[in-house]
Design a protein around this motif. Sequence first.
Motif, PDB file in Angstrom:
ATOM      1  N   PHE A 159       0.832  -1.196   0.000  1.00  0.00           N
ATOM      2  CA  PHE A 159       0.000   0.000   0.000  1.00  0.00           C
ATOM      3  C   PHE A 159       0.875   1.258   0.000  1.00  0.00           C
ATOM      4  O   PHE A 159       2.074   1.213   0.309  1.00  0.00           O
ATOM      5  CB  PHE A 159      -0.955   0.011   1.202  1.00  0.00           C
ATOM      6  CG  PHE A 159      -0.275  -0.115   2.548  1.00  0.00           C
ATOM      7  CD1 PHE A 159       0.158   1.016   3.241  1.00  0.00           C
ATOM      8  CD2 PHE A 159      -0.090  -1.367   3.143  1.00  0.00           C
ATOM      9  CE1 PHE A 159       0.765   0.893   4.479  1.00  0.00           C
ATOM     10  CE2 PHE A 159       0.517  -1.485   4.383  1.00  0.00           C
ATOM     11  CZ  PHE A 159       0.946  -0.352   5.047  1.00  0.00           C
ATOM     12  N   TYR A 215       0.663   5.575   1.166  1.00  0.00           N
ATOM     13  CA  TYR A 215      -0.117   6.469   2.011  1.00  0.00           C
ATOM     14  C   TYR A 215       0.588   7.816   2.174  1.00  0.00           C
ATOM     15  O   TYR A 215       1.808   7.938   1.971  1.00  0.00           O
ATOM     16  CB  TYR A 215      -0.377   5.856   3.387  1.00  0.00           C
ATOM     17  CG  TYR A 215       0.858   5.653   4.242  1.00  0.00           C
ATOM     18  CD1 TYR A 215       1.254   6.615   5.172  1.00  0.00           C
ATOM     19  CD2 TYR A 215       1.623   4.489   4.131  1.00  0.00           C
ATOM     20  CE1 TYR A 215       2.382   6.425   5.964  1.00  0.00           C
ATOM     21  CE2 TYR A 215       2.739   4.300   4.915  1.00  0.00           C
ATOM     22  CZ  TYR A 215       3.115   5.265   5.832  1.00  0.00           C
ATOM     23  OH  TYR A 215       4.228   5.082   6.601  1.00  0.00           O
ATOM     24  N   GLY A 226      -8.866  11.491  -1.410  1.00  0.00           N
ATOM     25  CA  GLY A 226      -9.454  10.169  -1.624  1.00  0.00           C
ATOM     26  C   GLY A 226     -10.302  10.114  -2.879  1.00  0.00           C
ATOM     27  O   GLY A 226     -10.262   9.133  -3.642  1.00  0.00           O
ATOM     28  N   LEU A 268      -8.134   9.907  -5.945  1.00  0.00           N
ATOM     29  CA  LEU A 268      -7.578   8.573  -6.159  1.00  0.00           C
ATOM     30  C   LEU A 268      -8.637   7.628  -6.698  1.00  0.00           C
ATOM     31  O   LEU A 268      -8.361   6.787  -7.565  1.00  0.00           O
ATOM     32  CB  LEU A 268      -6.991   8.036  -4.846  1.00  0.00           C
ATOM     33  CG  LEU A 268      -5.837   8.835  -4.228  1.00  0.00           C
ATOM     34  CD1 LEU A 268      -5.374   8.193  -2.932  1.00  0.00           C
ATOM     35  CD2 LEU A 268      -4.665   8.932  -5.214  1.00  0.00           C
ATOM     36  N   ARG A 269      -9.844   7.705  -6.171  1.00  0.00           N
ATOM     37  CA  ARG A 269     -10.912   6.819  -6.634  1.00  0.00           C
ATOM     38  C   ARG A 269     -11.286   7.101  -8.090  1.00  0.00           C
ATOM     39  O   ARG A 269     -11.769   6.208  -8.799  1.00  0.00           O
ATOM     40  CB  ARG A 269     -12.140   6.975  -5.738  1.00  0.00           C
ATOM     41  CG  ARG A 269     -11.921   6.465  -4.314  1.00  0.00           C
ATOM     42  CD  ARG A 269     -13.215   6.525  -3.493  1.00  0.00           C
ATOM     43  NE  ARG A 269     -12.953   6.146  -2.108  1.00  0.00           N
ATOM     44  CZ  ARG A 269     -12.726   7.016  -1.118  1.00  0.00           C
ATOM     45  NH1 ARG A 269     -12.759   8.324  -1.379  1.00  0.00           N
ATOM     46  NH2 ARG A 269     -12.486   6.592   0.104  1.00  0.00           N
ATOM     47  N   PHE A 313      -1.478   8.339  -7.438  1.00  0.00           N
ATOM     48  CA  PHE A 313      -1.212   8.818  -6.084  1.00  0.00           C
ATOM     49  C   PHE A 313       0.035   9.718  -6.080  1.00  0.00           C
ATOM     50  O   PHE A 313       0.075  10.751  -5.399  1.00  0.00           O
ATOM     51  CB  PHE A 313      -1.020   7.629  -5.138  1.00  0.00           C
ATOM     52  CG  PHE A 313      -1.370   7.923  -3.709  1.00  0.00           C
ATOM     53  CD1 PHE A 313      -1.514   9.229  -3.245  1.00  0.00           C
ATOM     54  CD2 PHE A 313      -1.556   6.887  -2.796  1.00  0.00           C
ATOM     55  CE1 PHE A 313      -1.849   9.486  -1.911  1.00  0.00           C
ATOM     56  CE2 PHE A 313      -1.878   7.135  -1.468  1.00  0.00           C
ATOM     57  CZ  PHE A 313      -2.021   8.441  -1.021  1.00  0.00           C
ATOM     58  N   GLU A 316      -7.586  -0.470  -6.932  1.00  0.00           N
ATOM     59  CA  GLU A 316      -7.086  -0.230  -5.586  1.00  0.00           C
ATOM     60  C   GLU A 316      -8.222   0.217  -4.668  1.00  0.00           C
ATOM     61  O   GLU A 316      -9.239   0.759  -5.124  1.00  0.00           O
ATOM     62  CB  GLU A 316      -5.988   0.843  -5.584  1.00  0.00           C
ATOM     63  CG  GLU A 316      -4.698   0.439  -6.277  1.00  0.00           C
ATOM     64  CD  GLU A 316      -4.705   0.739  -7.763  1.00  0.00           C
ATOM     65  OE1 GLU A 316      -5.780   1.121  -8.270  1.00  0.00           O
ATOM     66  OE2 GLU A 316      -3.637   0.613  -8.407  1.00  0.00           O
ATOM     67  N   VAL A 321      -9.255   2.602  -1.409  1.00  0.00           N
ATOM     68  CA  VAL A 321      -8.799   3.842  -0.770  1.00  0.00           C
ATOM     69  C   VAL A 321      -9.539   4.037   0.549  1.00  0.00           C
ATOM     70  O   VAL A 321     -10.745   3.771   0.651  1.00  0.00           O
ATOM     71  CB  VAL A 321      -9.026   5.053  -1.692  1.00  0.00           C
ATOM     72  CG1 VAL A 321      -8.608   6.349  -0.989  1.00  0.00           C
ATOM     73  CG2 VAL A 321      -8.262   4.885  -3.000  1.00  0.00           C
ATOM     74  N   THR A 375      -9.578   6.865   4.133  1.00  0.00           N
ATOM     75  CA  THR A 375      -9.063   8.011   4.881  1.00  0.00           C
ATOM     76  C   THR A 375      -9.455   7.832   6.346  1.00  0.00           C
ATOM     77  O   THR A 375     -10.552   7.341   6.650  1.00  0.00           O
ATOM     78  CB  THR A 375      -9.636   9.334   4.360  1.00  0.00           C
ATOM     79  OG1 THR A 375     -11.051   9.339   4.557  1.00  0.00           O
ATOM     80  CG2 THR A 375      -9.310   9.519   2.885  1.00  0.00           C
ATOM     81  N   GLN A 401      -3.921   3.948   0.181  1.00  0.00           N
ATOM     82  CA  GLN A 401      -4.379   3.225  -1.016  1.00  0.00           C
ATOM     83  C   GLN A 401      -3.778   1.820  -0.989  1.00  0.00           C
ATOM     84  O   GLN A 401      -2.562   1.642  -1.077  1.00  0.00           O
ATOM     85  CB  GLN A 401      -3.950   3.955  -2.279  1.00  0.00           C
ATOM     86  CG  GLN A 401      -4.506   3.329  -3.559  1.00  0.00           C
ATOM     87  CD  GLN A 401      -4.133   4.136  -4.783  1.00  0.00           C
ATOM     88  OE1 GLN A 401      -2.956   4.281  -5.105  1.00  0.00           O
ATOM     89  NE2 GLN A 401      -5.143   4.685  -5.469  1.00  0.00           N
ATOM     90  N   ARG A 406      -2.983  -1.654  -2.578  1.00  0.00           N
ATOM     91  CA  ARG A 406      -2.788  -2.116  -3.955  1.00  0.00           C
ATOM     92  C   ARG A 406      -2.897  -3.629  -4.106  1.00  0.00           C
ATOM     93  O   ARG A 406      -3.412  -4.138  -5.085  1.00  0.00           O
ATOM     94  CB  ARG A 406      -1.411  -1.669  -4.456  1.00  0.00           C
ATOM     95  CG  ARG A 406      -1.291  -0.162  -4.646  1.00  0.00           C
ATOM     96  CD  ARG A 406       0.059   0.235  -5.210  1.00  0.00           C
ATOM     97  NE  ARG A 406       1.076   0.363  -4.177  1.00  0.00           N
ATOM     98  CZ  ARG A 406       2.062  -0.485  -3.946  1.00  0.00           C
ATOM     99  NH1 ARG A 406       2.174  -1.568  -4.693  1.00  0.00           N
ATOM    100  NH2 ARG A 406       2.940  -0.287  -2.984  1.00  0.00           N
TER     101      ARG A 406
END
Length: 627
Positions: free
Chosen positions: A192, A194, A506, A509-510, A515, A558, A560, A562, A574, A576
């Motif tokens: 992952f 972060y 977030g 990323l979604r 990232f 991935e 995600v 928070t 995130q 992976r």
Amino acid sequence: MLQSMRDNLKGTAAIIVAGFFGFIMVIGGIDFFTGASGGAADEVAEVNGEKITNLDLQRAIQNRRNMIMSQYGDNAPADLLTDERLRGPVLQQLVNSSVLRQAAQDSGMVMSAATVDRETVQIPAFQVNGKFNPQMFRDSLRRMGYSPASFRQVMERDLVLQQYADSVSGTAFATRANAEQIVEISMEERDFDYVVLPVAGMLDGIEVGDSEVQEYYEQHQAQFQRPEQVAIEYIELKPEVFAENIDVSPSDVRAQYEQEAKGFLASERRRAAHILLEDADDARIAEIQAKIEAGEDFAGLAKEYSDDFGSSEEGGDLGFTDGDVFPEAFEDALAKLEVGQVSGPVTTDAGTHFIKLLEVEGAEPPTFEEREAAITAQLRNAEAEREFVAALGRLADLAYNAETLAGPAEELGVPLQQVPLFGREGGPGIAANDKVVAAAFAPEVMLDGNTSDVLNLTEDHSVVLRVTEHKPAGTYPLQEVREQIVDLLKRDKASAQLAKTAGEIGEQLRSGKPFAEVAEERELALETSDKTRRGGVGQRGEIIEQAFAMPAPAGGNEVVKTFGTNTGDQVVLQLRDVRAGDLSRQSPEQRSALLQQLASMTGSAELAAVQSYLAEQADIELVEASD
């Protein structure tokens, strides 16, 4: 029957059963589960007709107490040392041991006298500088209330018990399937990335008003409760306090050395080796005697012929004796030998021995220079002990009704010491001792201002104390916790602001944005954590825990998340990839160690199940303790 016992191992109880009971390998440290009768014959329990006497119970309680004190030292919790607290669990251990020992006897297990002797001389508590010391042996038995003969019986019984336990736990095994299941979870790996959004850089710009502080204080009174507290002054007496100021006269050291030298020859010790034949016929005895007379190497013959497997690999070496370690016939034969000489056949209960005298120690006393430092310390400690006893005798009178302990401390020549405010859970230094805490919070000391009784923390460590300050339980005033509340409110406000930013990241990323690109735009440090396993401390541990709580990515997408940390920082993570642990990826050494560990755990569980089964089948009668 075995299947019935194994059925008891089903479920979570079979996972780990450790520390089921101890064996008698260290005097004063590990419990004696003796089952030996004699002395105080009052019966406290009966197991299949075998009595457990009050003497057995008291010895076991004292040894459990010694074990606790060796673990905690001066800070041993007082409530753990009482007879009332120890009696129940220790008696249950004696019953458990009794049913196992009876099962061992019923199965025909025995222990040879040679094995008992070998194990006895190897007990560390009977050794000095790694060698068996007869005087240490006798002193230890005397403290425990055993004679050499009764101790031999205890050793034989408990070694048979250990042999039986090993026969159960040592046959356990773990399958590869068991290991694979454990490895899949315990060695799972996650990849992952972060970023951490820290609150620290925002705190200075956050404003908190007085009304906010007051409101938080009123709504969270439970957070600001102050326990009852006391501060104390105390006088501590230990021999070493006095030893520092004692000068030893050289003439006294010389006189003590000369006295030791006069009696030194009486402490002569002999080191023996033997060849033991447990069930030898005349032809075998004659064969070995002929080889000895022909000059063949005794150590080699011991390795080849001796039935004492413990000493045979050492050339038959049994260590030192001062005349009462081995059976009487053995000692008599050894005493007649010259160094290097071998006896003829000697018969004892263990079998037939050929005995060789390896060396004689103590024929010449050590020089004055060799003994000077030890004798000086011995005399200094002896004088310190006398001063300690004298001071202890005066302490109660000097401290009684004293408004301060400064005067008594000065008269005794010891420092007056203090401990700042602490609660009933204890405090630093001497205040960590339960006896000290109990005395400090006793009403007559805490409220009435009296000096405590003399507290004997150990045999040579005593304390008397007075309370110098007492704060009742209550709520801390606002002024004492104001800074704490301001910091909490600032962190809450900053974290709430950062949570919005974290949510925006977030969403980016979604939506598929890389990232690394997001982190660069916002000037955040992107952390990559590949092949990560469970565990960790601090903020890193919080992040890993959150990563392992997330569902595994599906379809190459991935996941995600928070979240806020305990300090108020916000984290965007995130996930992976997730890979189950694979036993085949472990080295042969790791696989072997894991299987051994699982087998050991299973063996402990099976032993507990056997004991439980035997106890259910046994006729056990407990005698209620008399008031």
